[in-house]
Design a protein around this motif. Structure first.
Motif, mmCIF file in Angstrom:
data_model
loop_
_atom_site.group_PDB
_atom_site.id
_atom_site.type_symbol
_atom_site.label_atom_id
_atom_site.label_comp_id
_atom_site.label_asym_id
_atom_site.label_seq_id
_atom_site.Cartn_x
_atom_site.Cartn_y
_atom_site.Cartn_z
ATOM 1 N N MET B 1 0.853 -1.200 0.000
ATOM 2 C CA MET B 1 0.000 0.000 0.000
ATOM 3 C C MET B 1 0.880 1.238 0.000
ATOM 4 O O MET B 1 0.791 2.109 -0.850
ATOM 5 C CB MET B 1 -0.892 -0.052 1.247
ATOM 6 C CG MET B 1 -1.805 1.129 1.422
ATOM 7 S SD MET B 1 -3.067 1.203 0.116
ATOM 8 C CE MET B 1 -3.207 2.941 -0.147
ATOM 9 N N GLN B 2 1.781 1.291 0.984
ATOM 10 C CA GLN B 2 2.666 2.446 1.095
ATOM 11 C C GLN B 2 3.543 2.589 -0.152
ATOM 12 O O GLN B 2 3.714 3.674 -0.683
ATOM 13 C CB GLN B 2 3.539 2.299 2.351
ATOM 14 C CG GLN B 2 4.055 3.609 2.902
ATOM 15 C CD GLN B 2 2.934 4.554 3.307
ATOM 16 O OE1 GLN B 2 1.904 4.110 3.809
ATOM 17 N NE2 GLN B 2 3.108 5.831 3.085
ATOM 18 N N THR B 3 4.099 1.435 -0.590
ATOM 19 C CA THR B 3 4.991 1.490 -1.751
ATOM 20 C C THR B 3 4.206 1.855 -3.012
ATOM 21 O O THR B 3 4.738 2.511 -3.898
ATOM 22 C CB THR B 3 5.685 0.128 -1.966
ATOM 23 O OG1 THR B 3 4.671 -0.875 -1.960
ATOM 24 C CG2 THR B 3 6.698 -0.157 -0.901
ATOM 25 N N LYS B 7 5.123 4.814 -5.608
ATOM 26 C CA LYS B 7 5.281 4.610 -7.043
ATOM 27 C C LYS B 7 4.475 5.650 -7.820
ATOM 28 O O LYS B 7 4.936 6.235 -8.803
ATOM 29 C CB LYS B 7 4.815 3.190 -7.396
ATOM 30 C CG LYS B 7 5.077 2.783 -8.830
ATOM 31 C CD LYS B 7 4.736 1.312 -9.033
ATOM 32 C CE LYS B 7 4.142 1.027 -10.389
ATOM 33 N NZ LYS B 7 2.714 1.271 -10.520
ATOM 34 N N GLU B 8 3.249 5.897 -7.316
ATOM 35 C CA GLU B 8 2.405 6.880 -8.003
ATOM 36 C C GLU B 8 2.969 8.288 -7.898
ATOM 37 O O GLU B 8 2.949 9.049 -8.862
ATOM 38 C CB GLU B 8 0.990 6.838 -7.432
ATOM 39 C CG GLU B 8 0.191 5.722 -8.073
ATOM 40 C CD GLU B 8 -0.837 5.130 -7.145
ATOM 41 O OE1 GLU B 8 -1.238 5.814 -6.182
ATOM 42 O OE2 GLU B 8 -1.237 3.980 -7.368
ATOM 43 N N GLU B 11 5.665 8.675 -10.361
ATOM 44 C CA GLU B 11 5.132 8.891 -11.714
ATOM 45 C C GLU B 11 4.610 10.305 -11.873
ATOM 46 O O GLU B 11 4.854 10.953 -12.901
ATOM 47 C CB GLU B 11 3.989 7.894 -11.992
ATOM 48 C CG GLU B 11 4.460 6.481 -12.271
ATOM 49 C CD GLU B 11 3.294 5.554 -12.543
ATOM 50 O OE1 GLU B 11 2.580 5.792 -13.525
ATOM 51 O OE2 GLU B 11 3.082 4.620 -11.745
ATOM 52 N N LEU B 12 3.885 10.788 -10.833
ATOM 53 C CA LEU B 12 3.340 12.144 -10.910
ATOM 54 C C LEU B 12 4.477 13.166 -11.017
ATOM 55 O O LEU B 12 4.375 14.144 -11.754
ATOM 56 C CB LEU B 12 2.475 12.441 -9.687
ATOM 57 C CG LEU B 12 1.121 11.744 -9.643
ATOM 58 C CD1 LEU B 12 0.434 11.998 -8.302
ATOM 59 C CD2 LEU B 12 0.225 12.235 -10.769
ATOM 60 N N LEU B 13 5.569 12.913 -10.275
ATOM 61 C CA LEU B 13 6.700 13.846 -10.321
ATOM 62 C C LEU B 13 7.307 13.903 -11.715
ATOM 63 O O LEU B 13 7.688 14.979 -12.188
ATOM 64 C CB LEU B 13 7.766 13.453 -9.288
ATOM 65 C CG LEU B 13 7.489 13.913 -7.855
ATOM 66 C CD1 LEU B 13 8.553 13.368 -6.906
ATOM 67 C CD2 LEU B 13 7.432 15.439 -7.782
ATOM 68 N N THR B 185 -4.728 10.616 -5.885
ATOM 69 C CA THR B 185 -3.962 10.975 -7.079
ATOM 70 C C THR B 185 -4.212 12.420 -7.498
ATOM 71 O O THR B 185 -3.268 13.212 -7.625
ATOM 72 C CB THR B 185 -4.345 10.039 -8.239
ATOM 73 O OG1 THR B 185 -4.360 8.702 -7.739
ATOM 74 C CG2 THR B 185 -3.377 10.160 -9.365
ATOM 75 N N PHE B 186 -5.485 12.776 -7.677
ATOM 76 C CA PHE B 186 -5.782 14.142 -8.095
ATOM 77 C C PHE B 186 -5.406 15.136 -7.002
ATOM 78 O O PHE B 186 -4.971 16.251 -7.288
ATOM 79 C CB PHE B 186 -7.254 14.292 -8.480
ATOM 80 C CG PHE B 186 -7.563 13.788 -9.863
ATOM 81 C CD1 PHE B 186 -6.624 13.902 -10.887
ATOM 82 C CD2 PHE B 186 -8.787 13.212 -10.158
ATOM 83 C CE1 PHE B 186 -6.909 13.443 -12.171
ATOM 84 C CE2 PHE B 186 -9.078 12.759 -11.437
ATOM 85 C CZ PHE B 186 -8.132 12.867 -12.446
#
Lengths: 220, 220
Positions: B1-3, B7-8, B11-13, B185-186
């Motif tokens: 969950m944390q990882t 990861k997201e 990707e966002l960065l 995410t948003f």
């Protein structure tokens, strides 16, 4: 020879109606929110002022498209099943409300404090001073930038096509795909997109001209 | 969950990095266009003037999203193929350039006439007066307005989702479609946009203070 033009124009006409409908509802929602935000900024409660400030900062610092997508995906998650059209109008309205709120707040704050002092000294109550002295002047100041914001909202309505609304841009995309598919002498993408640009140009340019006309007429 | 979340965020960065890249190119080119075209407008060069007014109105009165569609989906019909990356910075540069032209034209007009008259009286040629007197003062006046446009350009980089360029909104949208983690995410993506916008406006204020000319009432 140009027998593709009329069906496409008729379809784009329907798209234009959707664009105008979205713009109208967005403007209404944004105006109501804007009035609310301006009222919060004049509140005597510091918490209310903070909430108003925070709303404006957050919604003006995030892209309009991001807010639109956020609302589009978030509404079903909290159990509200709406179509893309409703989600798009809510998203754009929330965003526009922050911009219009800033316009109203700026207009209210631009009225010098001595106007209120003068009204109170003449024996008007705080409410009377607001209604008869501050608001009429603030209204004149707010109207030109408000009409300017309408231009922004009409242009932003094109974003709704991203979530699948058949607005002017959305129906243009569908028509271009259809034309390419049936092979009516190419996709005609240039003509159709230039047509869409021209329609937006006429609407925006008239609104901009209206804003400067109002500005000249209402000068105190 | 944390990882997963890590990861997201990574990707966002990387999406944010791409957003910053196209914004940086678009903003710099936009400022360049704005200074040059604004100066020509200020100099009132007959034919060029009308052409520039046309350019400014055409880009300001039509939605950026439709301009992007025209660049990316219609230009290939006449043999001009742009990659998503090229479309992204070009669209931002042209659109921002139109707004910056008005910002810099207004700044040139706002340079105190006395400064120019004094320079000419001291024997400076017209062009040197422009370079050494008008330009340095006008650039300082333009900082606030140019920053507003630049921030809008950065936020509008989210529109490049429609050409499939992997900027922040594109990446966020893809993650949401895959994982349905709408709010995280948003939410994170919105915070990233907010952070960059605050940094840009804080930097512009600091810049304005650093460049202040003592005695010249340029900064309020």
């Amino acid at each position: 020879m140009n027998d593709w033009i009329w069906p496409v124009a008729a379809y784009l006409g329907q798209g234009l109606l959707v664009t105008l409908w979205i713009s109208l509802l967005t403007v209404l929602l944004a105006t109501v929110l804007g009035l609310l935000i301006a009222a919060l900024s004049r509140s005597t409660l510091s918490l209310a002022r903070l909430i108003g400030r925070l709303y404006v900062e957050v919604f003006r610092g995030v892209p309009s498209l991001m807010i639109l997508l956020f609302v589009f995906f978030a509404l079903p998650q909290i159990g509200l099943r709406t179509g893309p059209l409703t989600a798009a109008i809510i998203g754009l309205g929330l965003w526009g409300g922050a911009n219009i709120g800033e316009v109203f707040r700026g207009a209210l704050n631009s009225i010098p404090y001595r106007q209120e002092q003068g009204a109170r000294a003449l024996g008007l109550s705080a409410t009377e001073a607001l209604v008869f002295v501050i608001l009429p002047q603030a209204f004149r100041r707010a109207l030109p930038p408000y009409v300017g914001q309408l231009t922004v909202l009409v242009q932003a309505s094109a974003l709704t096509s991203v979530v699948g609304v058949s607005d002017l841009l959305g129906s243009a995309r569908q028509m271009i795909e259809r034309l390419a598919y049936v092979g009516a002498g190419g996709s005609h993408a240039i003509e159709i997109y230039l047509g869409v640009l021209s329609i937006f140009f006429v609407i925006s340019y008239s609104l901009t001209a209206l804003a400067s006309l109002i500005e000249r007429r209402l000068r105190v | 969950m944390q990882t997963d979340l890590m990861k997201e965020v990574t990707e966002l960065l990387s999406g944010l990095g791409n957003s910053l890249l196209i914004s940086a190119i678009g903003i710099l080119l936009g400022i360049g266009i704005g200074i040059v075209l604004g100066a020509i407008r200020h100099a009132r060069i007959p034919v060029a003037n009308i052409a520039i007014v046309g350019f400014v109105n055409a880009f300001r009165c039509t939605p950026l999203l439709v301009q992007i569609f025209l660049l990316f989906y219609a230009l290939p019909d006449i043999g001009i193929r742009l990659t998503p990356f090229e479309t992204s910075w070009l669209a931002l540069a042209l659109w921002g350039g139109a707004y910056q032209t008005e910002v810099f034209r207004a700044a040139f007009e706002a340079v105190p006439k006395g400064e120019v008259t004094a320079a000419r009286a001291l024997g400076l040629p017209a062009f040197q007066t422009f370079l050494d007197v008008t330009l340095p003062i006008a650039l300082r006046i333009a900082i606030t307005g140019a920053t507003t446009t630049a921030i809008t350009q950065f936020r509008s980089s989210s529109f490049m989702i429609v050409v499939g360029y992997q900027e922040l909104t594109y990446v966020a949208n893809r993650i949401v479609s895959d994982t349905f983690k709408v709010f995280e995410t948003f939410g994170i993506a919105c915070l990233m946009y907010l952070l960059i916008c605050s940094i840009l406006s804080a930097a512009s204020r600091a810049f304005e203070r650093r460049l202040l000319i003592p005695g010249l009432g340029v900064v309020k």
